[in-house]
Scaffold this active site. Sequence first.
Site, PDB file in Angstrom:
ATOM      1  N   GLU A  33      43.619  21.063 -41.917  1.00  8.37           N
ATOM      2  CA  GLU A  33      42.282  21.485 -42.333  1.00  8.37           C
ATOM      3  C   GLU A  33      41.669  22.488 -41.360  1.00  8.37           C
ATOM      4  OE1 GLU A  33      40.539  21.162 -44.955  1.00  8.37           O
ATOM      5  OE2 GLU A  33      41.542  19.571 -46.077  1.00  8.37           O
ATOM      6  N   ASP A  48      32.312  24.167 -45.733  1.00  5.99           N
ATOM      7  CA  ASP A  48      33.080  23.112 -45.066  1.00  5.99           C
ATOM      8  C   ASP A  48      32.900  23.235 -43.558  1.00  5.99           C
ATOM      9  OD1 ASP A  48      34.171  22.324 -47.559  1.00  5.99           O
ATOM     10  OD2 ASP A  48      35.626  23.946 -47.396  1.00  5.99           O
TER      11      ASP A  48
END
Length: 137
Positions: free
Chosen positions: A43, A61
């Site tokens: 990620e 995000d």
Amino acid sequence: MDYKYKSRGVWYSRSCVSSRNNPPFLATPFVLSDTGVCMAEHESNFNTQAFNGKNDNGSSDYGIFQINSKWWCKNNSSPSANACNTMCSRFLDDNISDDITCAKRVVKDPNGMSAWVAWVRHCRNKDLSRYLASCNL
Ligand SMILES: [Ca+2]
């Protein structure tokens, strides 16, 4: 396997993520799981300041776990369910204890770890033993 992560603006590299002396987040139960390490690697490459503001739905995000603003935290630019009841900006600092708390909340939802697309792509149903292979647990 060697791991890299960023803390207080400095990149660190470690041969094992589980050493008790490792600052600041790696000795936590969540990240110490092979699946959590794999997720964080794919990620954010362990970057606590990682930010992605280009989601199609207008959300962003945040941080090492790329926690999404639509569902989990509040920012000033898009609507949020704010299920983790915090500001998204707090997921961009060097203290990831709150990031971990929120990630645990994410996992409690029915989708579990599948909330993280990179986890589905790179970690689910994969052999993750290499992630903790060199650790003395
Ligand atoms: Ca934080």
